[in-house]
Design an enzyme around this catalytic site. Sequence first.
Site, mmCIF file in Angstrom:
data_model
loop_
_atom_site.group_PDB
_atom_site.id
_atom_site.type_symbol
_atom_site.label_atom_id
_atom_site.label_comp_id
_atom_site.label_asym_id
_atom_site.label_seq_id
_atom_site.Cartn_x
_atom_site.Cartn_y
_atom_site.Cartn_z
ATOM 1 N N HIS A 172 -7.667 4.234 -22.104
ATOM 2 C CA HIS A 172 -8.569 3.535 -23.022
ATOM 3 C C HIS A 172 -9.085 2.236 -22.416
ATOM 4 C CE1 HIS A 172 -7.648 6.266 -26.420
ATOM 5 N NE2 HIS A 172 -6.590 6.481 -25.657
ATOM 6 N N GLU A 219 2.849 -3.218 1.261
ATOM 7 C CA GLU A 219 3.346 -4.014 2.390
ATOM 8 C C GLU A 219 3.559 -3.142 3.624
ATOM 9 O OE1 GLU A 219 6.931 -6.260 1.550
ATOM 10 O OE2 GLU A 219 5.778 -8.035 1.014
ATOM 11 N N LYS A 243 1.714 -18.580 2.617
ATOM 12 C CA LYS A 243 2.852 -19.518 2.671
ATOM 13 C C LYS A 243 2.504 -20.713 3.558
ATOM 14 C CE LYS A 243 6.359 -15.876 2.174
ATOM 15 N NZ LYS A 243 7.444 -15.156 2.850
#
Length: 447
Positions: free
Chosen positions: A310, A289, A424
Amino acid sequence: MDTIKLVINHVYDFVSEKEILQQADNATAANKALHDGTRAGNDFLGWVNLPSSVTEDFIRDIEDTATALRTRCDVVVVVGIGGSYLGAKAVIDALSNSFDWLQHERKDPVILYAGNNIGEDYLHELTEYLKKRQFGIINISKSGTTTEPAIAFRLLKDLLVGKVGKEEACRRIVAITDASKGALRTLAGTEGYKTFVIPDDVGGRYSVLTPVGLLPIAVAGINIRELLRGAKDMEEATGANTSYEVNLPAIYAAIRNELYRKGKKIEILANYNPKLHYFAEWWKQLYGESEGKEGKGIFPAAVDFTTDLHSMGQWIQEGERTIFETVLSVKEPKENVKIPHDEANLDGLNFLKGKRVDEVNKMAELGTLIAHVDGGVPNILIEIPKLSEYYIGQLIYFFEKACGISGYMLDVNPFNQPGVEAYKRNMFALLEKPGYEAETKAIKERL
Ligand SMILES: O=P(O)(O)OC[C@H]1O[C@](O)(CO)[C@@H](O)[C@@H]1O
């Protein structure tokens, strides 16, 4: 001060010592700007002197509130998203028994989390579980209007009030939010919840050393005084007048910016201790951010080793050479477990009998470091003497400071996050939120 260490010689094949030293003025100026408040985002610098400005009264208030919740509750649900829960979870996971929630004779409440997703099944399963428990809620939202925690809190509050009544529920709910603004502040006032303030000048991702992190951490039975002491020592060691050569966050910030300039666009934070998984999640938000804007910024990724050797190990060893690694290396584990002898020795591992598990882990770490550097992946090593409150406090402040310096070196404002609003707006338009009529029409035409 006994301190975390920064080992940088495994980047020298990619960035020379000279190039690192050449960044001294830049990095020092960026550090100074964080103290003087002379650059972008200077209204969000409250975290810089936070550890040294915490008062005894404040700590007592947090500890007393934690004790009250611990007395009343077997389970405490931390409701929050992003910076409003990641710091607490990072510290609690780093310092707790890995099988904490399975322990029967507990002295500390189980800490659970909600409001960090919109998973319907998750919320159903959580509320079903809580029906049979004595639980409390720490509701955290700086803005007080974030959708995810608001939905979770509605459900949990209804459940709690239905279970224990309004008066007792009020004793078991703590709200942590802005001093005066937002829905949560209003609700807390109306309902009479105990509240703590998130300072105006501390952004969510820099808020772990405010009540946002400190209260849940204290409820989990972790010593917040030691955490703050570690952070304070790191604050003192990285002040505006600290010279570059010994200013660990400034050096780390300079190296990652040099690597970025040379095409290393992805930083992978690696750990060899599963307790640090959520520390990396906290770090990802902090750096993602703060730096990812204006078409710039290192992409922060994370792996848990040796687990991910792995799976992601192949990519890291031989994939596109656009990555570098920062390794969190814990020197001394808390426990001592030795590998047993096995008569049949079918796995051929008797050569390890009597050795500590950690010795194998450390050799995996060293072997990986050499392999990855040989494979074109610069490595920065951060050595942590042990997982304790004190060193985690140091590490938190180290990364926060480095993030501020690094963002300024990249020439972005490390304290805003305008890009988060895009999803949003679309979500509200799609959900036909009142006031979004034009956006709803526009987005529906695109579907
Ligand atoms: O504490 P709040 O205001 O609910 O915000 C939670 C998180 O959401 C963000 O604002 C992004 O939407 C983060 O920066 C923040 O940590």
